[in-house]
Motif scaffolding. Structure first.
Motif, PDB file in Angstrom:
ATOM      1  N   LEU A  96       0.828  -1.217   0.000  1.00 18.46           N
ATOM      2  CA  LEU A  96       0.000   0.000   0.000  1.00 18.46           C
ATOM      3  C   LEU A  96       0.858   1.261   0.000  1.00 18.46           C
ATOM      4  N   SER A  97       2.102   1.133   0.438  1.00 22.18           N
ATOM      5  CA  SER A  97       2.988   2.304   0.419  1.00 22.18           C
ATOM      6  C   SER A  97       3.332   2.725  -1.003  1.00 22.18           C
ATOM      7  N   LEU A  98       3.078   1.863  -1.978  1.00 19.23           N
ATOM      8  CA  LEU A  98       3.363   2.195  -3.377  1.00 19.23           C
ATOM      9  C   LEU A  98       2.458   3.304  -3.898  1.00 19.23           C
ATOM     10  N   PHE A  99       1.321   3.534  -3.240  1.00 12.43           N
ATOM     11  CA  PHE A  99       0.436   4.607  -3.687  1.00 12.43           C
ATOM     12  C   PHE A  99       1.090   5.975  -3.483  1.00 12.43           C
TER      13      PHE A  99
ATOM     14  N   ALA B 146      -1.450   6.788   0.391  1.00  9.57           N
ATOM     15  CA  ALA B 146      -0.782   5.638   1.000  1.00  9.57           C
ATOM     16  C   ALA B 146      -0.986   5.643   2.514  1.00  9.57           C
ATOM     17  N   LEU B 147      -0.848   6.832   3.119  1.00  2.40           N
ATOM     18  CA  LEU B 147      -1.036   6.945   4.572  1.00  2.40           C
ATOM     19  C   LEU B 147      -2.459   6.586   4.968  1.00  2.40           C
ATOM     20  N   LYS B 148      -3.432   7.046   4.185  1.00  3.66           N
ATOM     21  CA  LYS B 148      -4.830   6.749   4.474  1.00  3.66           C
ATOM     22  C   LYS B 148      -5.115   5.255   4.379  1.00  3.66           C
TER      23      LYS B 148
ATOM     24  N   ALA C 102       0.567   0.375  -8.673  1.00  8.67           N
ATOM     25  CA  ALA C 102       0.383   0.072  -7.259  1.00  8.67           C
ATOM     26  C   ALA C 102      -0.849  -0.791  -7.035  1.00  8.67           C
ATOM     27  N   CYS C 103      -1.914  -0.504  -7.794  1.00 10.69           N
ATOM     28  CA  CYS C 103      -3.136  -1.301  -7.659  1.00 10.69           C
ATOM     29  C   CYS C 103      -2.921  -2.744  -8.085  1.00 10.69           C
ATOM     30  N   ALA C 104      -2.108  -2.944  -9.122  1.00  9.33           N
ATOM     31  CA  ALA C 104      -1.863  -4.299  -9.615  1.00  9.33           C
ATOM     32  C   ALA C 104      -1.198  -5.174  -8.554  1.00  9.33           C
ATOM     33  N   LEU C 105      -0.480  -4.541  -7.628  1.00  8.76           N
ATOM     34  CA  LEU C 105       0.174  -5.293  -6.558  1.00  8.76           C
ATOM     35  C   LEU C 105      -0.618  -5.271  -5.252  1.00  8.76           C
ATOM     36  N   SER C 106      -1.279  -4.152  -4.972  1.00  6.31           N
ATOM     37  CA  SER C 106      -1.940  -3.989  -3.679  1.00  6.31           C
ATOM     38  C   SER C 106      -3.266  -4.733  -3.581  1.00  6.31           C
ATOM     39  N   LEU C 107      -4.075  -4.665  -4.625  1.00  4.14           N
ATOM     40  CA  LEU C 107      -5.392  -5.310  -4.562  1.00  4.14           C
ATOM     41  C   LEU C 107      -5.286  -6.833  -4.372  1.00  4.14           C
ATOM     42  N   PRO C 108      -4.402  -7.541  -5.109  1.00  6.28           N
ATOM     43  CA  PRO C 108      -4.262  -8.975  -4.830  1.00  6.28           C
ATOM     44  C   PRO C 108      -3.774  -9.263  -3.408  1.00  6.28           C
ATOM     45  N   ALA C 109      -2.912  -8.376  -2.882  1.00  3.71           N
ATOM     46  CA  ALA C 109      -2.428  -8.581  -1.512  1.00  3.71           C
ATOM     47  C   ALA C 109      -3.562  -8.422  -0.500  1.00  3.71           C
ATOM     48  N   LEU C 110      -4.408  -7.406  -0.716  1.00  8.68           N
ATOM     49  CA  LEU C 110      -5.557  -7.227   0.169  1.00  8.68           C
ATOM     50  C   LEU C 110      -6.524  -8.401   0.053  1.00  8.68           C
ATOM     51  N   ASN C 111      -6.723  -8.845  -1.175  1.00  5.81           N
ATOM     52  CA  ASN C 111      -7.624  -9.981  -1.380  1.00  5.81           C
ATOM     53  C   ASN C 111      -7.107 -11.228  -0.670  1.00  5.81           C
TER      54      ASN C 111
ATOM     55  N   ASP D   1      -1.072 -16.230  18.448  1.00  7.62           N
ATOM     56  CA  ASP D   1      -1.688 -14.955  18.086  1.00  7.62           C
ATOM     57  C   ASP D   1      -0.693 -13.807  18.077  1.00  7.62           C
ATOM     58  N   HIS D   2       0.446 -14.015  18.729  1.00  6.21           N
ATOM     59  CA  HIS D   2       1.420 -12.919  18.782  1.00  6.21           C
ATOM     60  C   HIS D   2       1.989 -12.603  17.404  1.00  6.21           C
ATOM     61  N   PHE D   3       1.908 -13.538  16.465  1.00 10.25           N
ATOM     62  CA  PHE D   3       2.426 -13.263  15.129  1.00 10.25           C
ATOM     63  C   PHE D   3       1.653 -12.121  14.470  1.00 10.25           C
ATOM     64  N   LEU D   4       0.318 -12.152  14.600  1.00 12.08           N
ATOM     65  CA  LEU D   4      -0.483 -11.075  14.027  1.00 12.08           C
ATOM     66  C   LEU D   4      -0.287  -9.783  14.810  1.00 12.08           C
ATOM     67  N   ALA D   5      -0.161  -9.893  16.129  1.00 13.15           N
ATOM     68  CA  ALA D   5       0.087  -8.703  16.947  1.00 13.15           C
ATOM     69  C   ALA D   5       1.453  -8.100  16.626  1.00 13.15           C
ATOM     70  N   ASP D   6       2.441  -8.945  16.384  1.00  9.96           N
ATOM     71  CA  ASP D   6       3.771  -8.437  16.014  1.00  9.96           C
ATOM     72  C   ASP D   6       3.725  -7.731  14.660  1.00  9.96           C
ATOM     73  N   ALA D   7       2.952  -8.300  13.732  1.00  6.54           N
ATOM     74  CA  ALA D   7       2.818  -7.661  12.422  1.00  6.54           C
ATOM     75  C   ALA D   7       2.178  -6.290  12.558  1.00  6.54           C
ATOM     76  N   TYR D   8       1.199  -6.175  13.448  1.00  7.06           N
ATOM     77  CA  TYR D   8       0.551  -4.873  13.686  1.00  7.06           C
ATOM     78  C   TYR D   8       1.550  -3.875  14.289  1.00  7.06           C
ATOM     79  N   ASP D   9       2.344  -4.344  15.245  1.00  7.14           N
ATOM     80  CA  ASP D   9       3.304  -3.446  15.890  1.00  7.14           C
ATOM     81  C   ASP D   9       4.400  -2.985  14.923  1.00  7.14           C
ATOM     82  N   GLN D  10       4.696  -3.792  13.921  1.00  6.27           N
ATOM     83  CA  GLN D  10       5.737  -3.434  12.962  1.00  6.27           C
ATOM     84  C   GLN D  10       5.245  -2.483  11.878  1.00  6.27           C
ATOM     85  N   MET D  11       3.954  -2.236  11.829  1.00  6.30           N
ATOM     86  CA  MET D  11       3.408  -1.299  10.837  1.00  6.30           C
ATOM     87  C   MET D  11       3.712   0.122  11.309  1.00  6.30           C
ATOM     88  N   ARG D  12       4.616   0.800  10.632  1.00 13.67           N
ATOM     89  CA  ARG D  12       5.063   2.117  11.059  1.00 13.67           C
ATOM     90  C   ARG D  12       3.977   3.165  10.823  1.00 13.67           C
TER      91      ARG D  12
END
Length: 265
Positions: free
Chosen positions: A91-94, A99-101, A163-172, A254-265
């Motif tokens: 999503l940072s590719l936008f 991208a921030l939104k 950016a959409c070509a990469l982001s939309l499949p990732a979101l899906n 569950d900490h794996f998902l929590a760690d991923a959230y914490d790593q989102m700057r």
């Protein structure tokens, strides 16, 4: 309904029933020996062996399936964490405020997903399913739709198409893993399997007691160990099918998902 209390109550009922049938089988064995005037029950070994073998096979396959489903649920937690991290990076590719939104929307969605599994939830006996918070599930769905709509709305801009070509499949992929986790929580063996295990366990108790009649007396140690072993095995099979409600849990993953959230700057 409290799943742990329900499972323990069923296990206790099976344990008491097994002991009763062990004692009943022993009395029937004594009566059989008296009437037939024989010293053993060797002629019945074929029937007993077949029933005990069927019980062993059914229990082995059920435990194997429960372990596989337990491991699949843990793997899905890791897959969701990986998909969330990938989607956030793409999503940072936008670029710029868009991208921030979008990244903020993704963080809100991931936070809601974490809270969904951390919130206390109940057990639906008739549906044999976990009852998650309806309010939290609605919130997750709203955040998901908002995130997807915002990403799709940004795609018509020519400079955002790569950016959409990469982001939309990732979101899906992220949303797909969430659906797989929901499906895995309701994936259990047919109910008839539990009835078969329960019934065969009691039947084996009766036959075991019948076989004990060949001895001069009865050993409560052997009876308690036999009933206790069957009870623990059947309880573990049931408990592993609901790893967020019983004693065997997957919250440590569950900490794996929590760690991923914490790593989102």
């Amino acid at each position: 309904m409290n799943f742990l209390l329900f499972a323990v109550a069923i296990a206790a009922l099976f344990f008491v029933g097994s002991l009763i049938l062990l004692r009943l089988g022993q009395r029937l064995g004594f009566r059989y020996r008296t009437r037939s005037d024989t010293e053993g029950t060797g002629g019945l070994a074929t029937v007993e062996g077949a029933i005990f073998g069927l019980m062993g096979l059914l229990l082995a396959f059920t435990i194997s399936g429960a372990l596989q489903r337990f491991d699949d649920r843990r793997q899905l937690v890791i897959q969701e964490a990986t998909a969330a991290t990938t989607a956030y990076d793409r999503l940072s590719l936008f670029g710029g405020d868009d991208a921030l939104k979008l990244q903020t929307g993704l963080k809100d969605y991931v936070r809601a997903r974490i809270d969904l599994y951390r919130l206390a939830h109940d057990f639906l006996l008739l549906q044999r399913a976990e009852d998650f918070s309806d309010q939290q599930e609605k919130k997750v769905l709203e955040l998901k739709n908002q995130l997807w709509d915002a990403a799709v709305a940004a795609c018509p801009q020519p400079n955002y198409r790569p950016a959409c070509a990469l982001s939309l499949p990732a979101l899906n992929s992220l949303f797909e893993v969430a659906r797989l986790r929901a499906g895995a929580a309701e994936k259990h063996p047919p109910q008839i399997i539990y009835f078969m295990l329960f019934g065969l366990g009691l039947g084996c108790s009766l036959l075991a007691g019948f076989g004990m009649a060949a001895s001069a007396g009865h050993s409560w140690i052997h009876m308690l160990l036999f009933a206790g072993t069957l009870t623990v095995a059947l309880y573990i099979v049931t408990d592993m099918e609901y790893p967020r409600l019983g004693l065997i849990r997957i919250e440590s993953f569950d900490h794996f998902l929590a760690d991923a959230y914490d790593q989102m700057r």
